[in-house]
Structure formats: structure tokens, C-alpha cells
Motif scaffolding. Structure first.
Motif, PDB file in Angstrom:
ATOM      1  N   LEU A  17       0.841  -1.195   0.000  1.00 56.53           N
ATOM      2  CA  LEU A  17       0.000   0.000   0.000  1.00 56.53           C
ATOM      3  C   LEU A  17       0.878   1.247   0.000  1.00 56.53           C
ATOM      4  O   LEU A  17       0.639   2.200  -0.740  1.00 56.53           O
ATOM      5  CB  LEU A  17      -0.909  -0.016   1.237  1.00 56.53           C
ATOM      6  CG  LEU A  17      -1.907   1.128   1.350  1.00 56.53           C
ATOM      7  CD1 LEU A  17      -2.962   1.027   0.271  1.00 56.53           C
ATOM      8  CD2 LEU A  17      -2.548   1.163   2.718  1.00 56.53           C
ATOM      9  N   LEU A  18       1.925   1.218   0.815  1.00 56.29           N
ATOM     10  CA  LEU A  18       2.814   2.370   0.941  1.00 56.29           C
ATOM     11  C   LEU A  18       3.540   2.648  -0.386  1.00 56.29           C
ATOM     12  O   LEU A  18       3.617   3.795  -0.827  1.00 56.29           O
ATOM     13  CB  LEU A  18       3.823   2.106   2.060  1.00 56.29           C
ATOM     14  CG  LEU A  18       4.725   3.265   2.443  1.00 56.29           C
ATOM     15  CD1 LEU A  18       3.901   4.509   2.684  1.00 56.29           C
ATOM     16  CD2 LEU A  18       5.501   2.913   3.691  1.00 56.29           C
ATOM     17  N   SER A  19       4.038   1.588  -1.028  1.00 55.98           N
ATOM     18  CA  SER A  19       4.674   1.787  -2.330  1.00 55.98           C
ATOM     19  C   SER A  19       3.685   2.384  -3.302  1.00 55.98           C
ATOM     20  O   SER A  19       4.008   3.276  -4.079  1.00 55.98           O
ATOM     21  CB  SER A  19       5.165   0.462  -2.900  1.00 55.98           C
ATOM     22  OG  SER A  19       5.981  -0.174  -1.981  1.00 55.98           O
ATOM     23  N   GLY A  20       2.454   1.878  -3.252  1.00 57.78           N
ATOM     24  CA  GLY A  20       1.403   2.396  -4.123  1.00 57.78           C
ATOM     25  C   GLY A  20       1.164   3.870  -3.867  1.00 57.78           C
ATOM     26  O   GLY A  20       1.002   4.661  -4.798  1.00 57.78           O
ATOM     27  N   VAL A  21       1.167   4.258  -2.589  1.00 58.07           N
ATOM     28  CA  VAL A  21       0.949   5.664  -2.231  1.00 58.07           C
ATOM     29  C   VAL A  21       2.065   6.524  -2.819  1.00 58.07           C
ATOM     30  O   VAL A  21       1.817   7.571  -3.421  1.00 58.07           O
ATOM     31  CB  VAL A  21       0.885   5.824  -0.692  1.00 58.07           C
ATOM     32  CG1 VAL A  21       1.061   7.277  -0.292  1.00 58.07           C
ATOM     33  CG2 VAL A  21      -0.439   5.296  -0.170  1.00 58.07           C
ATOM     34  N   ILE A  22       3.300   6.054  -2.668  1.00 60.68           N
ATOM     35  CA  ILE A  22       4.425   6.832  -3.191  1.00 60.68           C
ATOM     36  C   ILE A  22       4.363   6.907  -4.709  1.00 60.68           C
ATOM     37  O   ILE A  22       4.555   7.970  -5.308  1.00 60.68           O
ATOM     38  CB  ILE A  22       5.759   6.213  -2.713  1.00 60.68           C
ATOM     39  CG1 ILE A  22       5.885   6.427  -1.198  1.00 60.68           C
ATOM     40  CG2 ILE A  22       6.946   6.848  -3.434  1.00 60.68           C
ATOM     41  CD1 ILE A  22       7.034   5.709  -0.575  1.00 60.68           C
TER      42      ILE A  22
END
Lengths: 284, 358
Positions: A207-212
Motif C-alpha cells: 500500500l505504501l509503495s502504491g501511495v508513493i
């Protein structure tokens, strides 16, 4: 042993060279440029000045930054909301369906993104496909003005960046050991609690990679704002592009870019700290 | 008979139309250590998952303390599982793993800490609270998984091949420890394994499973010494399965013609008719070999191999049938290619695959 070490260095040397030449070099040049003095007409002199940074503090530019952040946050939020469940459920599908969905997600990438955006114009313009359909169905009396608005830009961003979120959540959920979820259920967790305490924390890197991957581009994808926003809403990305070309003020454009880069880096660092994720999906 | 804790009634389960459980029934008493023993794919894990609530049977019922729990989701059952791969939460430390179930129940923090400490003492891992699962060895992970499942005070502990990933020495030690734990806590253990030694060492009762059915349910002694089917005889006791024909009856025995000779077999059931075909099971260590060929059935020694302190001999009979014989020690004065005689005593031969019970 020594020979081996040298061999290792030799193999990564081209990579270092490449990074130095195409990433670190331009970055340093940009930072240097942001302290240069503008002379107009694409000219500048290397006389150091803080003028460019001071100029960013003018309300009109601060406003642009604020607006860009708001847009990026809204888009990223919506992308999370849509992309997380999509990637999560895709990971749970059988192999055959996974492949088919993956193809559907990748397919748009084969078409140039500008052409895809013009597709949205055809659908959303006042006499476009969507308005026509709604009028014919009798849901609307008068055509809606959908294009050249804030929601239109958000939609464009979500559309363009959603696949990155889906794929990074998918690769995280794909690796999840589902017996952990079963263990949670077995130990007394309802499906919802099991999701909150096991599935979500373990897919957070994705999710975090997606956010970035969606937050950074949505700050800078100027052509989406230009095409779907009709130049009414100016974003940092558009502003930088404008200063580089029409404004012909390279040092100021460089200063804007540096500030943008610093701010996004800080935001990501803050976000990483808050979510306490050590490794990112696909990032090292 | 003690109090019945769990009952399976004609439970059937199929995956994509392929039957995995073909209607199994069983009653388990409170405090029992019961083992499901069978080869992989026999449906033992599916049975366990149905008891845990992780799988729904298509037919049949699961009763826990007399209440029908067939449709109850796993988190509402007083049953906990030790998973085959341990399934420890990698983002939590040992203490948080063990306290997971209690946290869900909103147990006060002090109480959780006390219980975690108690559980770690029980599995002899005191002081490991702050470790992450990745920092533990296989045996330690195993202990944490057991502690986590026991922390919830389950009525039944389900263990799915919990020692499968451990090396032989650790397995033996853990077998004893699990048995000790079960005796101490008095909790019903349902244990899955494909290892007959493990089943015999630990269980009060063994359920031998094959192709979705319970082949035999009984104490280790019953299953080992009185197998009901040729499958049980071979899987649990590594027995030779020998076809024969009844010659005549004697008190408690039947004379059977087998392998081109005659042999006695223990039989306490109703009289068998002469000429009736039967199946005998004789364990390899009960085949007695006579090198000098005085009496018994004749055979050629085809192969010799040594394993686990036993010498295994493959004997080939004149009619082509193969018999495995084994005895302790490294050599038996028998050479490959030698003609020998073999026999067994009547009490070591059992008739299997019979419809009626003896």
C-alpha cells in the motif's frame, strides 16, 4: 578473496556510472541552477542568489503548492480506496483469472497516455458520450459541465495512476501467507479483526509503495491538469513546465522543482515513520 | 466411558466435485489424545479443518459438547489449531503472538502479560517475549505456536503435523513433551500425522484414515496387533499381505493354505468355511527364517538391506509372490540367492479385510 571483491565492484561499476550520469548529475545541476540568476530569454548567469526561492514565497506560488498537495492527497486517497481492494481480491483469485485481470490492467499502457486522456474528453465533454446517455435515459434535463473542473483532474489522476497502486498492493497480497489469516480467525478474530490485525499490516508495504507511486506523479503530471483542467487550475507541475518554456525562467523553474522534491521526500519520510514500514514493495 | 466432547456425524466433504471425506463419524472423549494417521491426501487435514471451522462440510454434523457447531465460524469455537507451518505472525513478537487471542477478548493487559509468561514457562521458552518469529529456530517456533494456541484455554487443541518440519531427534523430544503437556493440562488433543511411530507413541486412540474414510479406530495396541484391513496392517505395521484359502478350523485358529504350503492363523470369529478365500497379514519381524530349510514355506532370498537396526530381506516365493522379513542385527547367515524356509506362529498372523468383526 580480493580478486572476488574486485570482480563485484567491476560488475556494479556501470550501474554507478549510469546513476551518476543520469540521476545524480542532473539533480546537482538542477540544484545549482536554482541558485543562478535569471537574465530572461532562456539566459541565466551563475551569479549565486536566493531570489528564486524568495519568489516562491509569494502568495500566488504558495497557493499553487497548496493546491497541488490538495489534489495529490485527494487523488492518492481515492486511489488507495479503489486500488487496495482491487489488488487484494486479485491476489485471492485463481491463476487463470489473475492473468486475465493483469492483462486488462496492462492493456491501457500500450496506448499513449495523451490519447487515453483525449478519450476522457470525448466521454465527458458537454456534448459528449456520458451527457448524451444521461439525457437520453431521462436522468438529466440539461447536460452537465463535467470537463475542465477539479473533479475532472482528480478523475484523470486516479485513472492514470490506479494501476500502480493495484499492482503494488497485488504483489504484496500475493506474497501474504493466508494461513496467517486462518490462524487469526482460529484464535478468535472476526473476519474484520483478522483483516485489521494481520492482512492490513502485512500488506502495508504494498500500500505504501502504491501511495508513493501515485502521490509523487500526481504532483507533477501537468498534462492531465492541462488537458482535463483546461489550464484553469495551475499545479506545481504545470508551473514548472510553464517557467521552463513560456516563462523562460530556468532558475526559477529549478527552484520550484527542488522545493517540490524536498517536500515530497519529507512527506514520504513522515508517512513511512507514521506507518512504521521498514521495507517497501519494490523499493530498497 | 468418559464424557463425550466432540462428535463427527457422517461428515462429507468434496472439493470441486472430488470427494475428500466420504462420510466419517467419530466420538472423542474429554482429555483424550487422539491421532489421525494416514498417508497424504487421505483427508486428515480436511477433517481437522472442519473441526476448527476453517472448512464447511457439505453433509453431516460436528457437535461440540452436544451443541451443533457445524455452521459456526472458527472464531466462535473453543477450539485452537497449531498449524503445520506454525503460522506465527511475523509482524509481532513472541509475547504479542501468544497474547493475540487474549487481546481479541479484551483481557486486561496485566492478565495477558501473566498468561504469556505462564505459557512461555510451560513450553520452556521463558525470556523469549521480545523475540520476533524470524529469530527463532524451528523447534522454538513450534513451541510458540503451541503456547499461542493454548493461551486461549481451548477445549480441544488441534495439531496439524506439528513436528513434520523438525529433525528426527527434535521430533522425538517434542513427542514426549507434547504428551507431557497434554497429561498436565488435561486438554483434548487431536493430532495429525503420517508417521506411525509418532501415532503409536503418543495416542490414546488412533484413527487410521485412507481415501476419505476411517479404516480403523482403536488404541495403538489394537491398531498395531489387530489390524482390521490390509491397509491398516501395511500402513501401521508394515505387514505382508498374503492371500490364502481356508482348509479347516481348529479352536481359536484356522488352517489356511498359502504360498504353496499350509499355515495357521489366529481366528476367534465364527467358523470359516473350508475353501473360503481369506487375506492374512503378517508383520515382517514375525516372519521366522530357517536357513537350513527344515520346515515351513520355501523361498529365495532376493535382496538384503539394513536400516533402523533391522535387516530387511526380500523373499521371492516359487509362485512369484514377495514377502518381506526382518530381524535385528546386521547379518543373518543368509546370502542373496540362497534358498531358505520361512514360517510364522499362528498368534502373529491376523485375518484382515473381513466384513464381520472377530
Amino acid at each position: 578473496m580480493k580478486k572476488r571483491k574486485n570482480q563485484g565492484l567491476l560488475t556494479v561499476l556501470p550501474l554507478y556510472f549510469f546513476t551518476l550520469l543520469f540521476v545524480v548529475g542532473p539533480l546537482l545541476y538542477m540544484i545549482a541552477l536554482s541558485f543562478a540568476t535569471n537574465k530572461g530569454g532562456y539566459g541565466f548567469s551563475w551569479r549565486p542568489t536566493l531570489e528564486n526561492y524568495i519568489r516562491i514565497l509569494e502568495p500566488v506560488y504558495l497557493q499553487t503548492f497548496l493546491q497541488s498537495f490538495r489534489l495529490a492527497l485527494t487523488s492518492t486517497f481515492l486511489i488507495c480506496l479503489l486500488g487496495y481492494p482491487f489488488g487484494y481480491f486479485m491476489a485471492k483469485l485463481s491463476g487463470k483469472w489473475k492473468g486475465r485481470l493483469m492483462l486488462l490492467i496492462m492493456l491501457p499502457f500500450w496506448v499513449n497516455s495523451l490519447i487515453r486522456l483525449y478519450g476522457w474528453i470525448i466521454i465527458f465533454q458537454t456534448k459528449g458520450a456520458l451527457n448524451n446517455l444521461l439525457l437520453q435515459l431521462g436522468i438529466l434535463k440539461e447536460p452537465l459541465k463535467l470537463l475542465y473542473s477539479y473533479p475532472a483532474i482528480v478523475l484523470g489522476m486516479v485513472y492514470a495512476l490506479l494501476p500502480f497502486m493495484i499492482l503494488s498492493v497485488y504483489s504484496s497480497a500475493e506474497k501474504l501467507d493466508w494461513s496467517l489469516v486462518e490462524a487469526a480467525r482460529d484464535l478468535g478474530a472476526s473476519p474484520f479483526r483478522a483483516f485489521c490485525t494481520v492482512t492490513l499490516p502485512l500488506t502495508l508495504p504494498g500500500l505504501l509503495s502504491g501511495v508513493i507511486l501515485s502521490f509523487i506523479p500526481s504532483m507533477g503530471l501537468f498534462f492531465i491538469a492541462d488537458i482535463l483542467g483546461g489550464n484553469k487550475i495551475v499545479l506545481v507541475g504545470s508551473l514548472i513546465q510553464d517557467q521552463m518554456t513560456r516563462g523562460s525562467n530556468w532558475p526559477f523553474a529549478a527552484a520550484l522543482a527542488v522545493v517540490l522534491a524536498v517536500l515530497t521526500t519529507l512527506l514520504i519520510a513522515l508517512y513511512r515513520k507514521l506507518t512504521n514500514v521498514k521495507e517497501l514493495e519494490g523499493f530498497y | 466411558m468418559g464424557e463425550i466432547l466432540l462428535e463427527l456425524k457422517n461428515v462429507k466433504k468434496a472439493f470441486d466435485g472430488v470427494g475428500v471425506l466420504e462420510g466419517v463419524s467419530l466420538s472423542i472423549e474429554k482429555g483424550e489424545f487422539i491421532t489421525f494417521l494416514g498417508p497424504s491426501g487421505c483427508g486428515k487435514t480436511t477433517t481437522l479443518r472442519i473441526i476448527a471451522g476453517l472448512e464447511q462440510p457439505q453433509e453431516g454434523q460436528v457437535l461440540l459438547e452436544g451443541k451443533d457447531v457445524t455452521a459456526l465460524p472458527p472464531h466462535q469455537r473453543d477450539v485452537n489449531t497449531v498449524f503445520q507451518n506454525y503460522a506465527l505472525f511475523p509482524h509481532m513478537n513472541v509475547a504479542d503472538n501468544i497474547g493475540y487471542g487474549l487481546r481479541l477478548k479484551k483481557t486486561p493487559k496485566d492478565e495477558i502479560r501473566k498468561k504469556v509468561k505462564e505459557m512461555l514457562e510451560l513450553v520452556q521458552l521463558s525470556g523469549y517475549e521480545k523475540r520476533k518469529p524470524q529469530e527463532l529456530s524451528g523447534g522454538q517456533k513450534q513451541r510458540v505456536a503451541i503456547a499461542r494456541a493454548l493461551a486461549n484455554n481451548p477445549k480441544i487443541l488441534l495439531l496439524d503435523e506439528p513436528l513434520g518440519a523438525l529433525d528426527l531427534q527434535l521430533r522425538r523430544a517434542m513427542q514426549l513433551e507434547l504428551k507431557r503437556l497434554q497429561k498436565k493440562l488435561g486438554i483434548t488433543f487431536i493430532y495429525i500425522t503420517h508417521d506411525q511411530e509418532e501415532a503409536i507413541n503418543m495416542s490414546d486412540r488412533i484413527v487410521v484414515m485412507n481415501e476419505g474414510l476411517f479404516e480403523q479406530i482403536g488404541t495403538p495396541d489394537e491398531v498395531y496387533n489387530f489390524p482390521k484391513s490390509s491397509f491398516v496392517a501395511t500402513f501401521v505395521g508394515n505387514a505382508n499381505i498374503i492371500p490364502g484359502v481356508v482348509e479347516r478350523m481348529q479352536p481359536g485358529q484356522a488352517l489356511v493354505s498359502v504360498c504353496g504350503g499350509k499355515a495357521l492363523v489366529r481366528w476367534n470369529g465364527k467358523d470359516l468355511q473350508p475353501g473360503e478365500p481369506v487375506t492374512l497379514a503378517v508383520r515382517s519381524e514375525n516372519i521366522e527364517i530357517d536357513e537350513n530349510c527344515g520346515c515351513g514355506l520355501e523361498a529365495l532370498v532376493e535382496e538384503k538391506s539394513f536400516s533402523g537396526g533391522m535387516l530387511r530381506m526380500t523373499l521371492r516365493l516359487p509362485d512369484g509372490q514377495q514377502i518381506i522379513a526382518s530381524r535385528y542385527g546386521i547379518d543373518a547367515n543368509v546370502a542373496v540367492g540362497q534358498k531358505i524356509c520361512f514360517r510364522w506362529s499362528a498368534s502373529n498372523a491376523v485375518l484382515v479385510d473381513r466384513k464381520e468383526t472377530p
